[in-house]
Design a protein around this motif. Structure first.
Motif, PDB file in Angstrom:
ATOM      1  N   GLU A 172      55.471  43.205  45.862  1.00 13.48           N
ATOM      2  CA  GLU A 172      54.270  43.200  46.704  1.00 13.48           C
ATOM      3  C   GLU A 172      52.994  43.420  45.899  1.00 13.48           C
ATOM      4  O   GLU A 172      51.896  43.362  46.466  1.00 13.48           O
ATOM      5  CB  GLU A 172      54.376  44.280  47.797  1.00 13.48           C
ATOM      6  N   GLY A 173      53.102  43.684  44.598  1.00 13.75           N
ATOM      7  CA  GLY A 173      51.921  43.881  43.769  1.00 13.75           C
ATOM      8  C   GLY A 173      51.049  45.016  44.247  1.00 13.75           C
ATOM      9  O   GLY A 173      49.824  44.883  44.336  1.00 13.75           O
ATOM     10  N   ALA A 174      51.667  46.157  44.548  1.00 11.34           N
ATOM     11  CA  ALA A 174      50.929  47.277  45.122  1.00 11.34           C
ATOM     12  C   ALA A 174      51.366  48.587  44.493  1.00 11.34           C
ATOM     13  O   ALA A 174      52.567  48.832  44.318  1.00 11.34           O
ATOM     14  CB  ALA A 174      51.133  47.335  46.630  1.00 11.34           C
TER      15      ALA A 174
ATOM     16  N   ARG B 220      52.186  48.221  32.272  1.00 15.84           N
ATOM     17  CA  ARG B 220      53.351  47.730  33.014  1.00 15.84           C
ATOM     18  C   ARG B 220      52.995  46.688  34.076  1.00 15.84           C
ATOM     19  O   ARG B 220      53.782  45.772  34.333  1.00 15.84           O
ATOM     20  CB  ARG B 220      54.060  48.914  33.679  1.00 15.84           C
ATOM     21  N   PHE B 221      51.787  46.802  34.688  1.00  9.79           N
ATOM     22  CA  PHE B 221      51.468  45.987  35.850  1.00  9.79           C
ATOM     23  C   PHE B 221      50.310  45.028  35.572  1.00  9.79           C
ATOM     24  O   PHE B 221      49.433  45.300  34.757  1.00  9.79           O
ATOM     25  CB  PHE B 221      51.134  46.886  37.048  1.00  9.79           C
TER      26      PHE B 221
ATOM     27  N   ASP C 154      46.075  41.899  38.816  1.00  4.46           N
ATOM     28  CA  ASP C 154      45.870  41.682  40.250  1.00  4.46           C
ATOM     29  C   ASP C 154      46.655  42.661  41.120  1.00  4.46           C
ATOM     30  O   ASP C 154      46.645  42.552  42.354  1.00  4.46           O
ATOM     31  CB  ASP C 154      46.200  40.245  40.641  1.00  4.46           C
ATOM     32  N   THR C 155      47.303  43.641  40.501  1.00  4.59           N
ATOM     33  CA  THR C 155      48.019  44.668  41.266  1.00  4.59           C
ATOM     34  C   THR C 155      47.028  45.505  42.067  1.00  4.59           C
ATOM     35  O   THR C 155      46.068  46.050  41.521  1.00  4.59           O
ATOM     36  CB  THR C 155      48.820  45.577  40.326  1.00  4.59           C
ATOM     37  N   ALA C 156      47.259  45.585  43.375  1.00  6.66           N
ATOM     38  CA  ALA C 156      46.397  46.398  44.237  1.00  6.66           C
ATOM     39  C   ALA C 156      46.692  47.882  44.027  1.00  6.66           C
ATOM     40  O   ALA C 156      47.849  48.282  43.885  1.00  6.66           O
ATOM     41  CB  ALA C 156      46.609  46.024  45.696  1.00  6.66           C
TER      42      ALA C 156
ATOM     43  N   LEU D 118      44.033  46.949  39.463  1.00  3.02           N
ATOM     44  CA  LEU D 118      44.100  47.388  38.064  1.00  3.02           C
ATOM     45  C   LEU D 118      43.110  46.616  37.201  1.00  3.02           C
ATOM     46  O   LEU D 118      42.489  47.174  36.295  1.00  3.02           O
ATOM     47  CB  LEU D 118      45.521  47.215  37.526  1.00  3.02           C
ATOM     48  N   GLY D 119      42.973  45.316  37.455  1.00  2.00           N
ATOM     49  CA  GLY D 119      42.042  44.527  36.658  1.00  2.00           C
ATOM     50  C   GLY D 119      40.609  44.986  36.806  1.00  2.00           C
ATOM     51  O   GLY D 119      39.859  45.064  35.816  1.00  2.00           O
TER      52      GLY D 119
END
Length: 214
Positions: A143-145, A180-181, A184-186, A197-198
Motif C-alpha cells: 500500500e506504500g504507507a 528501505r522505502f 512516493d511512500t505516504a 518520504l520524497g
C-alpha cells in the motif's frame, strides 16, 4: 486502502482508522484521546475494530486505548519495551495539568520484524527507536504507507529530550526508513500533516542535517 485521520487531544495528536477500501473491518493506530469521538467514527463507518496498534506509549498516543478496547473488544498491540508504561500511564506523566489517563495491560507485544495480518491488511513492524526506547513504525505492505508515530513529521522529526530519547538513535531509524522505502511512500505521522518520504527527503531540514542519501 481507506485511511481516516482524526486529530485529538491537547497536543493535537493524529490517530488513524485504517481498512481496505469498503471493508467492514478496521484497525486503529495510536488512539490518543477523545474516545467518544473515535467510537462515534467507528459507528458511522459501520466497521468492526480488529485491533489497536501502538507506535509508542507517550500519553498523547494512548489516552483512549483502554476505553476503545473495552467498548469494542479489540486487542491491543504494544511495543514490548514500553508495556510497563501502558500498564501504569500516570506514573510516567511529566506534564502537570494533563490526565489522569486510564492504563491498560497490553494483549500482544511487538518488537520489530513481525508481520501482522489484521483487518485484511498486512502490517510489517519496524523497530524505530530514538523518540522513545521501544518505538515502532507500521508499514502497510503493498500500500506504500508508513504510520510513523513520532519518528518523522512533515518538516520535522520527533523530539529526543524526553526520557529514553536519543538523537543518534532516531537518526539511524529515519535513515533506515529512507533507505528501505521509495520516495512516493505516504507517511502518516503522529503530529502535523500527511506527507511522503520524497517530500521530506527534499525539504525536511532535519534530514539534510542527517546526511540522508539522495
Amino acid at each position: 486502502m481507506d485511511v481516516r485521520m482524526f486529530t485529538v487531544g491537547p497536543v493535537q495528536e493524529n490517530t488513524f482508522i485504517v481498512r481496505p477500501d469498503g471493508s467492514d473491518r478496521a484497525v486503529f493506530i495510536d488512539p490518543g484521546d477523545e474516545a467518544p469521538r473515535l467510537l462515534a467514527a467507528l459507528r458511522e463507518l459501520d466497521v468492526e475494530l480488529d485491533a489497536i496498534l501502538l507506535t509508542h506509549t507517550h500519553f498523547d498516543h494512548v489516552g483512549a486505548v483502554a476505553e476503545l478496547a473495552r467498548e469494542t473488544g479489540a486487542k491491543v498491540w504494544c511495543p514490548e519495551i514500553e508495556v510497563p508504561i501502558l500498564a501504569d500511564i500516570n506514573a510516567y506523566m511529566r506534564f502537570p495539568g494533563l490526565g489522569p489517563f486510564e492504563s491498560y495491560d497490553a494483549d500482544h507485544t511487538v518488537a520489530g520484524g513481525e508481520e501482522l495480518e489484521l483487518a485484511g491488511l498486512t502490517f510489517d513492524v519496524l523497530f524505530t527507536p530514538g523518540h522513545s526506547p521501544g518505538h515502532v513504525t507500521y508499514s502497510v505492505r503493498d500500500e506504500g504507507a508508513l504510520f510513523s508515530g513520532d519518528v518523522l513529521f512533515e518538516g520535522s522529526v520527533g523530539r529526543t529530550d524526553l526520557p529514553g530519547g536519543d538523537w543518534p538513535t532516531l537518526a539511524r531509524s529515519i535513515r533506515a526508513l529512507l533507505e528501505r522505502f521509495d520516495d512516493d511512500t505516504a507517511v502518516y505521522p503522529g503530529h502535523m500533516g500527511v506527507t511522503t518520504l520524497g517530500r521530506e527527503r527534499a525539504t525536511n531540514p532535519f534530514l539534510a542535517d542527517l546526511g540522508a542519501p539522495s
